[in-house]
Scaffold this active site. Structure first.
Site, PDB file in Angstrom:
ATOM      1  N   SER A 188       0.807  -1.215   0.000  1.00  0.00           N
ATOM      2  CA  SER A 188       0.000   0.000   0.000  1.00  0.00           C
ATOM      3  C   SER A 188       0.844   1.271   0.000  1.00  0.00           C
ATOM      4  O   SER A 188       1.494   1.571  -0.989  1.00  0.00           O
ATOM      5  CB  SER A 188      -0.963  -0.058   1.192  1.00  0.00           C
ATOM      6  N   ASP A 236       9.926   5.107 -10.369  1.00  0.00           N
ATOM      7  CA  ASP A 236       9.507   5.652 -11.659  1.00  0.00           C
ATOM      8  C   ASP A 236      10.175   6.982 -11.965  1.00  0.00           C
ATOM      9  O   ASP A 236      10.304   7.357 -13.139  1.00  0.00           O
ATOM     10  CB  ASP A 236       7.983   5.837 -11.686  1.00  0.00           C
ATOM     11  N   LYS A 271      -0.960  -4.102  -3.605  1.00  0.00           N
ATOM     12  CA  LYS A 271      -2.231  -3.555  -3.142  1.00  0.00           C
ATOM     13  C   LYS A 271      -2.352  -2.118  -3.641  1.00  0.00           C
ATOM     14  O   LYS A 271      -1.630  -1.234  -3.205  1.00  0.00           O
ATOM     15  CB  LYS A 271      -2.296  -3.617  -1.615  1.00  0.00           C
TER      16      LYS A 271
END
Length: 433
Positions: free
Chosen positions: A310, A321, A335
């Site tokens: 999460s 990224d 999740k």
């Protein structure tokens, strides 16, 4: 032996509401009835749940069914509500009893009223031992130290209780008293009376370490509670002032917590770039980005495992990224949902999935997680040994940490070879095996 730490289902929580606008049925109609909480919970789901089709369930019919029954007790109503929520096939949309709701709000608030100890039950002797004492806490002020045995709590023996069960007894309202009988080094027992106090839960642990001949900072983030960002800021600043050349950020075993905490912490490591994108059932698409408030641009390696979930995945995805960090370890939990936490009329609660989230590159990590740049796993035995004794994490006994430190050292070397690039713009480093 394992320290007893209150854990919760992996969540990225946004602030919920203590009160909800009820449109269909006035609460007065069900005054003093278990149906009050049922209707309150039903309407929160109706208004906020991420799937407007409710998993192909006729949600209006569910309401009529629930309110058409008679309930012999509040617990009977809770059971019916839990059964109805299971029809959504979403483990993160769940009803919380008053005790469960209080535990979760304590956990996410980062504060708890107690005496300031962590406990574990010794597997061999069966006794409950103090494993840590919070500085300045009621426990420290009363002379309790690590290694003391907790024999009685308010006259009740701890012999048949788990460490978590004893901790539950030690918690209570701020200013209330609890009586402990303790012993030390097999000596005579003594009885002390302590007054419970409100204390911050430590969620960030950090230390300065050496890899090769380089000084690095090791930061372990246990969960994303309301104090996590402040504690992370203090850790980064302290280690930077100590002259470290890079950081290992350990998110292993971190189940998540508050969404905003992951965003605030992401902004400490990222000067610019997206952190997370969320999408709710009305197709409201929001991208939350860094805001040029980074505290450091030193090289960074992130450690993750299958229990990094999460909010941990939000932070990991943002750093990866944006080419800010190299990710080391094993694939994360997977999740990609955001919950809202609500308090209900009788002190119970509800977590409701309200949005999907995506990493900055638009990746949906549901059920597959984030695959590390550098894979290194622990055996079952290694995992048991490390996580049953967290003091071993980030040491020579921790092979995943050693690999992360090696990767960080190579990133530091790369930054020295390309000083004009800047450490935060070098991208991920995948060393040769």
């Amino acid at each position: 032996m394992r320290p007893s730490i209150l854990a919760f289902v992996p969540l990225a929580l946004v602030a919920g509401a203590a009160k909800t606008t009820l449109a269909a049925t006035p609460l007065a109609e069900f005054k003093d009835s278990p149906k009050v909480v049922i209707d309150e919970a039903w309407q929160i789901i109706d208004q906020e749940y991420v799937d407007g089709d409710f998993n192909h369930v006729d949600w209006q019919a569910v309401r009529q069914e629930l309110l058409g029954r008679e309930y012999s007790s509040q617990e009977a109503a809770y059971t019916a509500l839990r059964s109805a929520l299971r029809r959504l096939d979403d483990p993160y949309t769940r009803f919380l009893s008053p005790t469960e709701y209080a535990d979760l709000t304590d956990q996410t608030s980062g504060e708890i009223s107690g005496i300031g100890v962590q406990l574990e039950r010794n597997d061999q002797s069966g006794v409950v031992l103090v494993t840590s004492v919070t500085p300045g806490s009621p426990a420290e002020q009363s002379g309790i130290v690590v290694g003391d045995r907790i024999l009685l709590v308010d006259g009740q023996s701890t012999e048949r209780l788990t460490a978590e069960g004893v901790l539950q007894q030690l918690r209570g309202s701020e200013g209330s008293q609890v009586t402990l009988t303790v012993s030390r080094d097999s000596g005579a027992s003594r009885t002390v009376i302590l007054t419970r106090a409100l204390m911050d839960l430590p969620t960030v642990e950090y230390s300065q370490k050496t890899v090769g001949d380089r000084s690095i900072g090791y930061i372990r983030l246990i969960e994303f509670n309301a104090h996590a960002a402040a504690q992370m800021s203090a850790a980064i600043r302290s280690l930077s002032d100590a002259g470290v050349e890079g950081f290992v950020l350990d998110l292993r075993g971190n189940p998540g917590g508050l969404l905003m905490a992951s965003i605030d912490i992401g902004r400490m490591w990222l000067q610019h770039g997206a952190i997370v994108r969320t999408l709710d059932r009305s197709s409201n698409d929001e991208t939350i980005s860094a805001n040029r408030t980074a505290l450091t641009d030193l090289p960074l390696t992130v450690l993750v495992d299958g229990r990094s979930a999460s909010s941990s995945e939000i932070l990991t995805g943002a750093l990866r990224d944006n080419n800010r960090a190299t990710v080391v370890g094993t694939p994360t939990y997977g999740k990609a949902l955001v919950q809202s936490l609500h308090g209900l009329n009788d002190g119970s609660g509800l977590t409701v999935t309200v949005a999907h989230y995506y990493t900055p590159n638009g990746t949906d990590i549901s059920r597959r997680g984030i695959t590390p740049d550098v894979a290194i796993a622990l055996s079952d035995r290694q995992r048991r040994e490390l996580f049953s004794n967290p003091a071993l994490l980030g040491t020579e006994a921790d092979t995943q940490y050693l690999r992360a430190a090696e990767v960080l050292e190579q990133t530091i070397l790369a930054s020295e070879r390309q000083p004009e690039a800047g450490a935060s713009r070098l991208g991920r480093v995948t060393p040769a095996e």
